[in-house]
Scaffold this motif. Structure first.
Motif, short mmCIF file in Angstrom:
data_model
loop_
_atom_site.label_atom_id
_atom_site.label_comp_id
_atom_site.label_asym_id
_atom_site.label_seq_id
_atom_site.Cartn_x
_atom_site.Cartn_y
_atom_site.Cartn_z
N GLN A 58 2.41 0.26 3.42
CA GLN A 58 3.34 0.95 2.53
C GLN A 58 3.06 0.56 1.08
OE1 GLN A 58 6.29 2.83 3.59
NE2 GLN A 58 7.02 3.18 1.54
N GLU A 59 2.92 -0.72 0.82
CA GLU A 59 2.69 -1.21 -0.53
C GLU A 59 1.34 -0.72 -1.08
OE1 GLU A 59 2.08 -5.51 -2.64
OE2 GLU A 59 3.65 -5.36 -1.11
N ARG A 60 0.31 -0.75 -0.24
CA ARG A 60 -1.01 -0.28 -0.68
C ARG A 60 -0.97 1.20 -1.03
NH1 ARG A 60 -5.83 -1.79 2.99
NH2 ARG A 60 -6.92 -0.85 1.25
N VAL A 61 -0.31 1.99 -0.18
CA VAL A 61 -0.21 3.43 -0.44
C VAL A 61 0.59 3.69 -1.71
CG1 VAL A 61 0.65 5.65 0.43
CG2 VAL A 61 -0.53 4.08 1.98
N GLU A 62 1.70 2.99 -1.90
CA GLU A 62 2.51 3.15 -3.12
C GLU A 62 1.67 2.85 -4.36
OE1 GLU A 62 5.87 0.59 -2.52
OE2 GLU A 62 6.89 2.05 -1.23
N ARG A 103 -7.44 12.42 -1.78
CA ARG A 103 -8.71 11.71 -1.94
C ARG A 103 -8.52 10.31 -2.53
NH1 ARG A 103 -12.43 16.78 -3.81
NH2 ARG A 103 -12.80 17.55 -1.71
N LYS A 104 -7.58 10.20 -3.46
CA LYS A 104 -7.33 8.90 -4.07
C LYS A 104 -6.86 7.90 -3.02
CE LYS A 104 -6.81 6.03 -7.48
NZ LYS A 104 -7.95 5.56 -8.25
N VAL A 105 -5.94 8.32 -2.17
CA VAL A 105 -5.41 7.43 -1.13
C VAL A 105 -6.46 7.18 -0.05
CG1 VAL A 105 -3.64 7.15 0.65
CG2 VAL A 105 -3.01 8.09 -1.59
N GLU A 106 -7.05 8.26 0.47
CA GLU A 106 -8.04 8.12 1.55
C GLU A 106 -9.26 7.32 1.11
OE1 GLU A 106 -8.96 12.11 2.85
OE2 GLU A 106 -7.98 11.73 4.77
N GLY A 107 -9.68 7.54 -0.14
CA GLY A 107 -10.88 6.88 -0.64
C GLY A 107 -10.73 5.39 -0.78
#
Length: 153
Positions: A3-7, A53-57
Motif C-alpha cells: 500500500q505504501e509503495r503504491v501510494e 506504467r509508473k506503478v507497474e514499472g
C-alpha cells in the motif's frame, strides 16, 4: 508495505502530471490494485496508461505478484473532493443532504462548501397561479451526503 509503495508511486505520477489526482486506491488480499483517478481537465486513456506504467514499472513482479487496474472516475460516480467540484462549476448537480435534496447549477466552490442555483415554480403571493422564482443554496461539504453531476442528453 505494498500500500505504501503504491501510494508513493502514485504521488510521483501525480507530481509528473499535476492535473491528475487520486480518488480511490484499493488493494485486496490477492494483491489486485485498483486505482481510480480524476483530473482537473478530465482523464484520458493515455493518462490512465501513464499512471499504470509508473506503478507497474517500479513494482517488481518477481518480488510480489500483483495485478493493476487504473481507471477514471465514472460519470455517474459521486463527487468526493473539493477539487472535483471545482472542475464541474457550471454543470447541474444533484445534491443530497441529511434534510434536503437539491438539483441546481453549481455556481461556486469555496473551502467550506458549494453554492448552487435553480428555478422553482411557487404559488403567487397574491391571487391564483404560480410564478418562477430563482433559488440559491449554500451547502457545507460536511452536510453533503452525496453529490452527482446530472447528465443530460
Amino acid at each position: 508495505m505494498l500500500q505504501e509503495r503504491v501510494e508513493n508511486l502514485l504521488e510521483e505520477a501525480f507530481h509528473e502530471n499535476n492535473s491528475l489526482f487520486l480518488i480511490a486506491l484499493n488493494i485486496n488480499d490477492q494483491n489486485h490494485i485498483t486505482v481510480i483517478i480524476d483530473g482537473d481537465n478530465g482523464v484520458t486513456v493515455s493518462d490512465c496508461v501513464a499512471v499504470s506504467r509508473k506503478v507497474e514499472g517500479e513494482l517488481d513482479e518477481d518480488e510480489i505478484e500483483f495485478s493493476l487496474e487504473v481507471a477514471s472516475a465514472g460519470a455517474t460516480e459521486p463527487l468526493k473532493f473539493p477539487r472535483q467540484y471545482k472542475k464541474n462549476i457550471g454543470r447541474t448537480l444533484a445534491v443530497q443532504t441529511n434534510s434536503n435534496k437539491f438539483e441546481g447549477k453549481l455556481q461556486q466552490v469555496s473551502e467550506d462548501g458549494i453554492t448552487i442555483t435553480w428555478q422553482a415554480r411557487e404559488p403567487k403571493p397574491v391571487g391564483k397561479g404560480k410564478v418562477t422564482v430563482d433559488k440559491e443554496a449554500t451547502i457545507a461539504f460536511q452536510d453533503v451526503l452525496e453529490a452527482k453531476v446530472v447528465i443530460t442528453f
